[in-house]
Write an enzyme that holds these catalytic residues in place. Structure first.
Site, PDB file in Angstrom:
ATOM      1  CG  LEU A   1      21.039 -10.986 -77.728  1.00 36.28           C
ATOM      2  CD1 LEU A   1      20.767 -12.083 -78.748  1.00 36.28           C
ATOM      3  CD2 LEU A   1      21.092  -9.625 -78.421  1.00 36.28           C
ATOM      4  CG  ASP A   2      23.207 -16.387 -75.304  1.00 32.58           C
ATOM      5  OD1 ASP A   2      22.248 -16.603 -74.547  1.00 32.58           O
ATOM      6  OD2 ASP A   2      23.681 -17.253 -76.064  1.00 32.58           O
TER       7      ASP A   2
END
Length: 308
Positions: A43-44
């Site tokens: 997840l960024d």
């Protein structure tokens, strides 16, 4: 004892690997044990929300969890693009955004529902020739051609529109980049655009409301309640049907032998042949993922694929 998954609320500013490292630190500090952890897809760093983290022997099942459908709340801001496609990159193009009608935006969003092709961003964890794209991009090196990938968006709706921003809810297949989606939507509207906010609210049926913050995990692990936050591995594998094998066949199965219908307590369902199954013994103990396939005699046999 600790085999399973944890629904963790990842904060902004932390990478997926940082989160895994934090859990290792907390369990080592509070329990005095070195426990293996792994994430089920990145997840960024600048995004927040649900991350399913696998623990102990459940790390073997991370490949199946990665396939899970994801749901996001995303905010797209019109008026400029950046090299990272979000607010943390360098501005590459900028102009005063036009006033868009809600109907114009909805018409464009409808184009992205269902199966489409998407080109991932150059600042991503995708590997080409063994190198992660974001490593090449940060070094200013030449980026190889990034091939488009098939994605599937099952829900794409406007939550709010207040010029020059729209807030949308996206339900999509694994591997979908919301940053790329934001920029593509802007281009179709004739506007520069970037992703200004991203929150992952669900991974399949596991929601943000049920997630644990790092602070909560720190407290619970310290109180000796670590097992309370662990989801059984089979609960994250809900899309696979169940098969029960006879207890006297368990050792053979775990040693890699093929089992046939006479070795099973369950009847083989014709509609789920040639597929993965969750495999249990007669006591209800989860043994792992098995593959049901035809052998050379065209009889269906079960073989272990991944064991807990």
């Amino acid at each position: 004892m600790y085999n399973g998954f944890i629904n963790v609320l990842k904060p902004t500013g932390m990478t997926s690997n940082d989160l895994v490292g934090k859990l290792k630190y907390l369990t080592r500090t509070h329990l005095g044990e070195k426990i293996k952890f792994g994430h089920t897809g990145t997840l960024d760093p600048n995004a927040a929300g649900v991350m399913m983290v696998c623990c102990a022997r459940a790390t073997k099942f991370s490949q199946y969890a990665v396939e899970k459908k994801k749901t996001y709340i995303a905010e797209i801001t019109f008026g400029k693009t950046t090299d990272t496609m979000d607010t943390y990159g360098q501005v590459t193009e900028e102009k005063e955004p036009g006033i868009l009608s809600r109907q114009e935006i909805e018409d464009v969003l409808s184009k992205y529902k269902g199966e489409t092709m998407q080109i991932p961003p150059k600042f991503s964890a995708i590997k080409i020739n063994g190198q992660k794209l974001y490593d090449l991009a940060r070094k200013g090196l030449e980026i190889p051609e990034i091939k488009s990938r098939k994605i599937n968006i099952t829900k794409l709706e406007i939550i709010d529109y207040s010029h020059p921003r729209i807030k949308i809810e996206v339900e999509c297949s694994a591997g979908t980049y919301i940053r790329s989606l934001a920029q593509d939507i802007g281009q179709d509207l004739g506007e520069f655009a970037h992703l200004s906010l991203l929150i992952r609210t669900k991974v399949e049926d596991f929601s943000i409301e049920e997630s644990y913050s790092i602070e909560e995990l720190d407290f619970l692990i310290g109180q000796g309640k670590f097992t309370q936050v662990i989801v059984k591995p089979e609960n994250l594998l809900s899309k696979y049907p169940n098969l029960v094998i006879k207890d006297e066949c368990q050792k053979s199965y775990l040693n890699g032998m093929h089992l046939t219908q006479r070795d099973l307590k369950s009847e083989i369902e014709k509609e789920v042949l040639d597929s993965r199954h969750k495999v249990y013994n007669e006591s209800g103990d989860f043994l792992g993922i098995g593959n049901l396939k035809k052998n050379y005699n065209s009889n269906y046999v079960l073989k272990s694929e991944t064991q807990i």
